[in-house]
Design an enzyme around this catalytic site. Structure first.
Site, PDB file in Angstrom:
ATOM      1  N   HIS A 162      -0.488 -12.323   0.594  1.00 25.25           N
ATOM      2  CA  HIS A 162      -1.389 -11.381  -0.077  1.00 25.25           C
ATOM      3  C   HIS A 162      -2.191 -12.007  -1.228  1.00 25.25           C
ATOM      4  O   HIS A 162      -3.401 -11.818  -1.306  1.00 25.25           O
ATOM      5  CB  HIS A 162      -0.572 -10.191  -0.601  1.00 25.25           C
ATOM      6  N   SER A 175     -16.041   3.046  -5.891  1.00 26.76           N
ATOM      7  CA  SER A 175     -17.486   2.797  -5.980  1.00 26.76           C
ATOM      8  C   SER A 175     -18.216   2.889  -4.656  1.00 26.76           C
ATOM      9  O   SER A 175     -19.460   2.894  -4.642  1.00 26.76           O
ATOM     10  CB  SER A 175     -17.737   1.384  -6.545  1.00 26.76           C
ATOM     11  N   GLY A 217     -17.570  -2.074  -1.948  1.00 24.06           N
ATOM     12  CA  GLY A 217     -17.494  -2.065  -3.404  1.00 24.06           C
ATOM     13  C   GLY A 217     -16.188  -1.520  -3.941  1.00 24.06           C
ATOM     14  O   GLY A 217     -15.989  -1.449  -5.149  1.00 24.06           O
ATOM     15  N   GLY A 218     -15.292  -1.118  -3.034  1.00 22.96           N
ATOM     16  CA  GLY A 218     -13.988  -0.616  -3.462  1.00 22.96           C
ATOM     17  C   GLY A 218     -13.944   0.904  -3.453  1.00 22.96           C
ATOM     18  O   GLY A 218     -14.977   1.579  -3.440  1.00 22.96           O
ATOM     19  N   TYR A 230       0.863  -1.188   0.000  1.00 19.04           N
ATOM     20  CA  TYR A 230       0.000   0.000   0.000  1.00 19.04           C
ATOM     21  C   TYR A 230       0.896   1.234   0.000  1.00 19.04           C
ATOM     22  O   TYR A 230       1.220   1.810   1.035  1.00 19.04           O
ATOM     23  CB  TYR A 230      -0.970  -0.007   1.188  1.00 19.04           C
ATOM     24  N   PRO A 241     -15.375  -4.119   1.146  1.00 17.08           N
ATOM     25  CA  PRO A 241     -16.739  -4.500   1.526  1.00 17.08           C
ATOM     26  C   PRO A 241     -17.808  -3.543   1.001  1.00 17.08           C
ATOM     27  O   PRO A 241     -18.983  -3.921   0.884  1.00 17.08           O
ATOM     28  CB  PRO A 241     -16.704  -4.482   3.065  1.00 17.08           C
TER      29      PRO A 241
HETATM   30  N1  NAP Z   1      -6.297  -8.524   0.205  1.00 19.54           N
HETATM   31  C1  NAP Z   1      -6.473  -7.804  -0.878  1.00 19.54           C
HETATM   32  O1  NAP Z   1      -6.100  -8.209  -1.990  1.00 19.54           O
HETATM   33  C2  NAP Z   1      -7.157  -6.470  -0.751  1.00 19.54           C
HETATM   34  C3  NAP Z   1      -7.625  -5.786  -1.899  1.00 19.54           C
HETATM   35  C4  NAP Z   1      -8.277  -4.568  -1.705  1.00 19.54           C
HETATM   36  C5  NAP Z   1      -8.447  -4.057  -0.419  1.00 19.54           C
HETATM   37  N2  NAP Z   1      -7.957  -4.725   0.666  1.00 19.54           N
HETATM   38  C6  NAP Z   1      -8.132  -4.213   2.044  1.00 19.54           C
HETATM   39  O2  NAP Z   1      -9.497  -4.006   2.277  1.00 19.54           O
HETATM   40  C7  NAP Z   1      -9.712  -2.667   2.698  1.00 19.54           C
HETATM   41  C8  NAP Z   1     -11.062  -2.194   2.231  1.00 19.54           C
HETATM   42  O3  NAP Z   1     -11.148  -2.188   0.816  1.00 19.54           O
HETATM   43  P1  NAP Z   1     -11.113  -0.832  -0.031  1.00 19.54           P
HETATM   44  O4  NAP Z   1     -10.555   0.259   0.790  1.00 19.54           O
HETATM   45  O5  NAP Z   1     -10.448  -1.165  -1.320  1.00 19.54           O
HETATM   46  O6  NAP Z   1     -12.636  -0.592  -0.407  1.00 19.54           O
HETATM   47  P2  NAP Z   1     -13.952  -0.272   0.451  1.00 19.54           P
HETATM   48  O7  NAP Z   1     -13.723  -0.488   1.881  1.00 19.54           O
HETATM   49  O8  NAP Z   1     -15.069  -0.989  -0.197  1.00 19.54           O
HETATM   50  O9  NAP Z   1     -14.146   1.274   0.130  1.00 19.54           O
HETATM   51  C9  NAP Z   1     -13.276   2.229   0.658  1.00 19.54           C
HETATM   52  C10 NAP Z   1     -13.892   3.610   0.499  1.00 19.54           C
HETATM   53  O10 NAP Z   1     -15.134   3.623   1.146  1.00 19.54           O
HETATM   54  C11 NAP Z   1     -15.384   4.880   1.667  1.00 19.54           C
HETATM   55  N3  NAP Z   1     -16.152   4.675   2.915  1.00 19.54           N
HETATM   56  C12 NAP Z   1     -15.767   3.946   3.987  1.00 19.54           C
HETATM   57  N4  NAP Z   1     -16.737   3.927   4.925  1.00 19.54           N
HETATM   58  C13 NAP Z   1     -17.748   4.665   4.440  1.00 19.54           C
HETATM   59  C14 NAP Z   1     -19.009   5.039   4.953  1.00 19.54           C
HETATM   60  N5  NAP Z   1     -19.415   4.606   6.150  1.00 19.54           N
HETATM   61  N6  NAP Z   1     -19.796   5.838   4.181  1.00 19.54           N
HETATM   62  C15 NAP Z   1     -19.375   6.262   2.968  1.00 19.54           C
HETATM   63  N7  NAP Z   1     -18.189   5.939   2.404  1.00 19.54           N
HETATM   64  C16 NAP Z   1     -17.382   5.142   3.155  1.00 19.54           C
HETATM   65  C17 NAP Z   1     -14.029   5.499   1.977  1.00 19.54           C
HETATM   66  O11 NAP Z   1     -14.083   6.854   1.629  1.00 19.54           O
HETATM   67  P3  NAP Z   1     -13.040   7.958   2.175  1.00 19.54           P
HETATM   68  O12 NAP Z   1     -11.724   7.585   1.549  1.00 19.54           O
HETATM   69  O13 NAP Z   1     -13.607   9.227   1.673  1.00 19.54           O
HETATM   70  O14 NAP Z   1     -12.976   7.827   3.666  1.00 19.54           O
HETATM   71  C18 NAP Z   1     -13.060   4.668   1.174  1.00 19.54           C
HETATM   72  O15 NAP Z   1     -12.344   5.390   0.210  1.00 19.54           O
HETATM   73  C19 NAP Z   1      -8.544  -1.912   2.082  1.00 19.54           C
HETATM   74  O16 NAP Z   1      -8.364  -0.643   2.689  1.00 19.54           O
HETATM   75  C20 NAP Z   1      -7.436  -2.880   2.320  1.00 19.54           C
HETATM   76  O17 NAP Z   1      -6.995  -2.800   3.670  1.00 19.54           O
HETATM   77  C21 NAP Z   1      -7.339  -5.923   0.514  1.00 19.54           C
END
Ligand code: NAP
Length: 286
Positions: A128, A215, A211-212, A53, A209
């Site tokens: 990973h 999204s 949608g990324g 990251y 969780p």
């Molecule tokens: N193992 C893997 O291959 C892998 C791949 C992808 C991700 N991950 C892990 O999973 C975590 C979560 O996935 P992600 O960050 O890609 O996507 P996500 O959690 O689906 O979406 C992240 C976005 O959601 C927004 N958000 C969070 N809470 C919210 C709420 N209550 N209301 C409105 N918007 C909200 C945030 O906005 P703001 O930025 O404006 O706060 C953030 O940019 C990552 O941070 C990472 O640690 C792992």
């Protein structure tokens, strides 16, 4: 926040995903530190990160270093915080994500993560992503060696299918504690892995969780069932989504990404949102 378990460690039911604070579109450090501190204030005790990251070729481990600084500058007790990092992905700096899960690389990556996190043993180290160039058993064998050497306290895997989960559990001698796979209203095909984790008593960490990163803000628009419950309850569709995951399985520990205090605080409140049976059924329908 109510607690869930990863191995023998108790963590708050909603974790914090660190990725948005370190890749494309990342905020300045002060905002990231405020976000992590807000999460800790709200009872978050699981922070997910990875050495990959980062954005540029010369800032590998940006997110791990950021989390280490945020923990060091937090005024309260951080002894119950589990930092979960990962090895096996690389970012050469051109925006792409590449793989190296050779045992030697994983061991050197773990050493570098130990230094950045400033700990003697990593709380949870996750492989990973499977690397097609390396037999999966060899990669997991390296994780087993790290466990045996005391470099990591607990071992997890990510982006694994059911056969890989069983193989990892065997190679680790029953010490696999978590599986981190993509799971969201938009991406439900991890059901077999979730069910296997329930059967084996392993934590399941749904990633992306909401949608990324790109999204997450449009979750309600994209999935009307979540928007309907959100309107009826006067809460955000993102909070409804996380409450749905908590209700769906006792082994689910979502790790929503955040780069602002407001979003992680909204997400943590999902722990207080008890869905009715009818609401849950509407959200859970494929
Ligand atoms: N193992 C893997 O291959 C892998 C791949 C992808 C991700 N991950 C892990 O999973 C975590 C979560 O996935 P992600 O960050 O890609 O996507 P996500 O959690 O689906 O979406 C992240 C976005 O959601 C927004 N958000 C969070 N809470 C919210 C709420 N209550 N209301 C409105 N918007 C909200 C945030 O906005 P703001 O930025 O404006 O706060 C953030 O940019 C990552 O941070 C990472 O640690 C792992």
């Amino acid at each position: 926040m109510r607690a869930r378990r990863i191995g023998d460690v108790s963590v708050g039911a909603i974790g914090l995903g660190g990725m948005p604070m370190s890749i494309e579109g990342r905020p300045d450090e002060q905002r990231s530190i405020r976000t992590i501190h807000a999460a800790l204030d709200a009872g978050v005790t699981l922070i997910d990160t990875a050495d990959a990251y980062h954005l540029y070729a010369d800032d590998v481990g940006h997110n791990e270093s950021l989390i280490a600084r945020a923990l060091a500058t937090y005024g309260g007790d951080t002894s119950a915080v589990l930092v979960a990092t990962k090895g096996g992905h690389l970012r050469p700096g051109d925006g792409s994500w590449t793989l190296d899960s050779s045992p030697d690389y994983l061991k050197s990556a773990c050493e570098a993560s130990l230094k950045r996190l400033g700990v003697e043993a990593i709380g949870l180290y996750q492989h990973h992503r499977p690397d097609p160039k390396v037999p999966y058993g060899d990669s997991i064998g390296a994780i087993r060696d790290l466990l045996d050497a005391g470099k990591i306290r607990m071992a997890g895997i990510s982006n694994a299918n059911p056969a890989q989960i069983r193989q990892a559990q065997e190679i680790l001698g029953g010490r696999l504690v978590s599986v981190q796979n993509q799971f969201s209203p938009a991406f439900r095909s991890s059901d077999p892995e979730l069910e296997l984790c329930e059967e084996l008593g392993i934590a399941f960490l749904p990633y992306a969780p909401l949608g990324g990163i790109g999204s997450a803000g449009r979750l309600g628009e994209r999935f009307p069932a979540f928007e309907d419950v959100a309107r009826a309850r006067g809460v955000s569709p993102q909070r409804v989504c996380l409450a749905w995951m908590l209700r769906k399985s006792p082994v689910n520990i979502p790790i929503p990404g955040s780069s602002r205090p407001e979003t992680i605080l909204d997400s943590v409140a999902a722990d207080d949102l008890e869905l009715t049976d009818d609401e849950f059924a509407a959200l859970d329908a494929p």
